[in-house]
Design a protein around this motif. Sequence first.
Motif: not given
Length: 334
Positions: A194-203, A258-262
């Motif tokens: 549920y932490k979409h921006w953090t997940r993106l940054g980590v990946n 909502t997965d806003w980064p996507m």
Amino acid sequence: MVKKFAIVALLVSVVSFCRAQMPDSSALPGSHLRISLLTCGVGDEAWETFGHTAVRVVDSNSVGDRRDVVFNYGMFNGFDKDFELNFMKGKLLYYVGIETYPDFMSEYLAAQRTVWEQELVMSPACKQQIFAALINNSLPENRFYKYDFFFDNCATRIRDIIPNTLGAGFHYGSALPVGASLSFRDIINQYFYYKHWTRLGVNILLGSKIDRKMTNAEIMFLPDFLSKGLLGASNSGAKVSGEPFVVLNGRPQPDAGTDWPMWIMWVVVALAIAGFLVPSLRVIGRILSSVLLLVTGLLGCLVLVMWFATNHQTCADNFNLLWLLPTNLILLVA
């Protein structure tokens, strides 16, 4: 009659003497100890996303603040000089601290995070050995360690204490999900659901080293899986852990949302393509092209810094550089 009485008295005396020679189990070293694993649920902050683990020791021979304590391997001094710089460089020192059980629990009560307790059901001698190892770890000369999220953290430190103390007879149970073949990236993405921006940054920042499949021991870098591995563990064939039970009920986990980064990515890509294909939208296309060059160029520079200028071993071999090109910044001003 007197002879019979004398024989009975002799037998009673012999039995009493034999019982007196038997060791009192309550006096055995370690019999005064109750040791348990505390597994703490996730929190709101990024560093709380994966939960926490600690060891609780209740010592009935002690009094006051020493009677019920927690060995906490997740402590660090946020007021140290250059704290932020050391964190970025992967040189942040964590340490094991000893705090009272009420003090430890107060943080999780305030944050409404669930806590489970899991008692060790091993012999007094084994508990005494583990307690001695915990005390030794907490000495000033031993308490500090260089934190590594995947390979040296609060859970791995506790994971390693038990087999290192008890020896070859100790074996963890299966912590990996049945039939699953999970990489480090797979599992952290599940926690960041549920932490979409953090997940993106980590990946983006973590390299290919986290894409290999985890072993049973390695997945126990996460508190939840350490608890599971301990539940099925044995020492010389004997079970060593009771079932986890809730000592503090926290709030439920949030929905994924909502997965806003996507969605933002798809909108930007669609507008960029439209800007190239539709003459009236070419201005938008040029603006978005410049934005993409700037963002990918800056991210590429950050990837290079994390790879070559820090001690974060999992930031090495980052193939995101194939599309996050630092040279995009040159194209932007060319």
